[in-house]
Motif scaffolding. Structure first.
Motif, short mmCIF file in Angstrom:
data_model
loop_
_atom_site.label_atom_id
_atom_site.label_comp_id
_atom_site.label_asym_id
_atom_site.label_seq_id
_atom_site.Cartn_x
_atom_site.Cartn_y
_atom_site.Cartn_z
N LEU A 1 0.83 -1.20 0.00
CA LEU A 1 0.00 0.00 0.00
C LEU A 1 0.86 1.25 0.00
O LEU A 1 0.58 2.22 -0.73
N GLY A 2 1.92 1.26 0.79
CA GLY A 2 2.80 2.42 0.85
C GLY A 2 3.45 2.72 -0.48
O GLY A 2 3.52 3.88 -0.91
N ARG A 3 3.92 1.69 -1.17
CA ARG A 3 4.55 1.90 -2.47
C ARG A 3 3.53 2.43 -3.49
O ARG A 3 3.86 3.29 -4.31
N LEU A 4 2.30 1.92 -3.41
CA LEU A 4 1.26 2.40 -4.32
C LEU A 4 0.95 3.87 -4.04
O LEU A 4 0.84 4.68 -4.98
N LEU A 5 0.82 4.23 -2.77
CA LEU A 5 0.57 5.63 -2.42
C LEU A 5 1.69 6.54 -2.92
O LEU A 5 1.45 7.66 -3.38
N GLY A 6 2.91 6.05 -2.84
CA GLY A 6 4.05 6.83 -3.30
C GLY A 6 4.01 7.09 -4.79
O GLY A 6 4.32 8.20 -5.25
N ARG A 7 3.62 6.09 -5.56
CA ARG A 7 3.55 6.27 -7.01
C ARG A 7 2.43 7.25 -7.38
O ARG A 7 2.57 8.04 -8.32
N ILE A 8 1.35 7.20 -6.62
CA ILE A 8 0.28 8.18 -6.84
C ILE A 8 0.77 9.58 -6.48
O ILE A 8 0.52 10.55 -7.19
N ALA A 9 1.49 9.67 -5.36
CA ALA A 9 2.03 10.96 -4.91
C ALA A 9 2.96 11.57 -5.95
O ALA A 9 2.98 12.79 -6.14
N MET A 10 3.71 10.73 -6.63
CA MET A 10 4.63 11.24 -7.64
C MET A 10 3.89 11.94 -8.77
O MET A 10 4.38 12.92 -9.34
N ARG A 11 2.70 11.45 -9.10
CA ARG A 11 1.90 12.07 -10.15
C ARG A 11 1.24 13.36 -9.66
O ARG A 11 1.02 14.28 -10.44
N VAL A 12 0.90 13.40 -8.38
CA VAL A 12 0.19 14.55 -7.81
C VAL A 12 1.18 15.66 -7.39
O VAL A 12 0.94 16.84 -7.64
N MET A 13 2.29 15.26 -6.76
CA MET A 13 3.26 16.22 -6.21
C MET A 13 4.34 16.51 -7.25
O MET A 13 5.53 16.24 -7.06
N LYS A 14 3.93 17.08 -8.37
CA LYS A 14 4.86 17.27 -9.48
C LYS A 14 5.99 18.25 -9.15
O LYS A 14 7.13 18.08 -9.59
N ARG A 15 5.67 19.26 -8.36
CA ARG A 15 6.72 20.22 -7.98
C ARG A 15 7.79 19.53 -7.13
O ARG A 15 8.99 19.75 -7.33
N ARG A 16 7.35 18.69 -6.19
CA ARG A 16 8.30 17.98 -5.35
C ARG A 16 9.12 16.98 -6.16
O ARG A 16 10.30 16.74 -5.88
N ALA A 17 8.48 16.37 -7.17
CA ALA A 17 9.21 15.46 -8.04
C ALA A 17 10.32 16.20 -8.79
O ALA A 17 11.44 15.71 -8.94
N ARG A 18 10.01 17.42 -9.25
CA ARG A 18 11.03 18.22 -9.94
C ARG A 18 12.18 18.57 -9.01
O ARG A 18 13.35 18.59 -9.42
N ILE A 19 11.85 18.87 -7.74
CA ILE A 19 12.89 19.18 -6.76
C ILE A 19 13.79 17.96 -6.54
O ILE A 19 15.02 18.07 -6.47
N ALA A 20 13.18 16.78 -6.43
CA ALA A 20 13.96 15.56 -6.24
C ALA A 20 14.90 15.32 -7.42
O ALA A 20 16.09 15.00 -7.25
N TYR A 21 14.36 15.47 -8.64
CA TYR A 21 15.20 15.33 -9.85
C TYR A 21 16.37 16.31 -9.80
O TYR A 21 17.53 15.96 -10.09
N ARG A 22 16.07 17.56 -9.46
CA ARG A 22 17.11 18.59 -9.46
C ARG A 22 18.17 18.31 -8.40
O ARG A 22 19.37 18.48 -8.65
N ASN A 23 17.75 17.88 -7.20
CA ASN A 23 18.70 17.56 -6.15
C ASN A 23 19.65 16.44 -6.59
O ASN A 23 20.87 16.51 -6.36
N LEU A 24 19.09 15.42 -7.22
CA LEU A 24 19.92 14.31 -7.69
C LEU A 24 20.86 14.77 -8.81
O LEU A 24 22.01 14.32 -8.89
N GLU A 25 20.37 15.65 -9.65
CA GLU A 25 21.19 16.20 -10.73
C GLU A 25 22.38 16.97 -10.17
O GLU A 25 23.52 16.87 -10.66
N LEU A 26 22.12 17.74 -9.10
CA LEU A 26 23.18 18.54 -8.48
C LEU A 26 24.16 17.66 -7.70
O LEU A 26 25.37 17.88 -7.75
#
Length: 306
Positions: free
Chosen positions: A40-65
């Motif tokens: 259930l937690g992993r499913l919620l996380g995948r849904i969150a990734m679609r909803v929390m698009k700004r946070r997903a961009r921040i995560a991408y950027r942090n990893l890029e840096l």
């Protein structure tokens, strides 16, 4: 310090009913068997990734840096796993607050308790160097079951959530202390207490220095570690609570203590501390809080990283 909080009838006001509904739902969910909670937690996380698009961009950027050598495919896979951990982090918060001790212990193994005893034998306080893993709440709970300490926290703006998180964290710990109360932390450390302290976020320009963190040369880093260790004489003990990849539960790893950290100046200590944090993060990189804008504070005149 904050001791066991008293429940107030004001928390039953209609303005909190929606929050109460969420709390009740989380309590019901964590009654489920752990294998189901993991799915259930992993499913919620995948849904969150679609909803929390700004946070997903921040995560991408942090990893890029932080990892400029990482290719796009690997970065995407890590962000997906990270968001699965975000979903699990919500579930694990409920586990940390509502599960009884025996159920927590059933799913945890602990390594390195002898390192606590080695520090206590010297009659020194312990600055427990935590890292903002998404298992943070659960890690604090299992540590407290084995060695009750004092948690450093930021009071929640919602009075109900502030009461609940304090109650939940004190189920296995002694008390909580506001992260701004450096005098209170120093006093507790001088008494030989364990202070749980997470210095790895960007807390703004005040009381910060710019030192390297992964691939970023100038990362705003708190001087709090230097002030606390230098003033109290406490030993530093890094620890990592991580979710096992095979789904069989968790492990808490208490690393080798640092009895004589470099304390020449704030910059030296902060740069050393970031190296310790890096080692911790790489023990479970998918479970780290990459959603935080770690590099939002920049030296004057330097453009934003985001």
């Amino acid at each position: 310090m904050t001791h066991l909080p008293q429940f107030s009838r004001a928390l039953l006001h209609p303005r909190y009913w929606l929050t109460w509904l969420g709390i009740g739902l989380l309590w019901l969910i964590v009654l489920l068997p752990y294998p189901l909670l993991r799915r259930l937690g992993r499913l919620l996380g995948r849904i969150a990734m679609r909803v929390m698009k700004r946070r997903a961009r921040i995560a991408y950027r942090n990893l890029e840096l932080c990892f400029p050598e990482m290719d796009e495919k690997a970065r995407h896979e890590l962000v997906v796993k990270n968001f699965e951990s975000v979903g699990m982090g919500l579930i694990e918060t409920g586990m940390a607050w509502f599960w009884p001790d025996w159920r927590i212990q059933r799913w945890f193994s602990v390594r390195g308790l002898e390192n606590i005893k080695a520090i206590q034998a010297q009659k020194r306080g312990i600055l427990l160097l935590g890292v903002h893993f998404l298992t943070l709440e659960l890690g604090a709970r299992i540590f407290g079951i084995n060695e009750p300490g004092i948690g450093v926290y930021r009071p929640n703006d919602n009075p109900l959530l502030d009461w609940l998180q304090t109650w939940g964290r004190m189920r296995s710990n002694k008390s909580m202390i506001d992260r701004k109360d450096l005098k209170g932390m120093i006093k507790a450390l001088k008494k030989g207490e364990v202070i749980w302290y997470a210095p790895d976020h960007d807390y703004g320009p005040r009381a910060s220095v710019f030192v390297p963190f992964f691939g970023v040369e100038q990362a705003a880093t708190t001087t709090g570690t230097w002030m606390l260790a230098k003033t109290s004489g406490a030993a530093i003990l890094p620890f990592v609570p991580r979710r096992k990849a095979d789904g069989t539960g968790y492990e808490m790893i208490l690393m080798e203590p640092e009895f004589d950290p470099p304390l020449d100046d704030a910059e030296t200590t902060a740069a050393w501390m970031n190296k310790v944090v890096e080692r911790c993060v790489m023990m479970a990189p998918d479970q780290y809080m990459w959603l935080h804008r770690r590099f939002k504070t920049r030296p004057e005149g330097v453009p934003s990283r985001y």
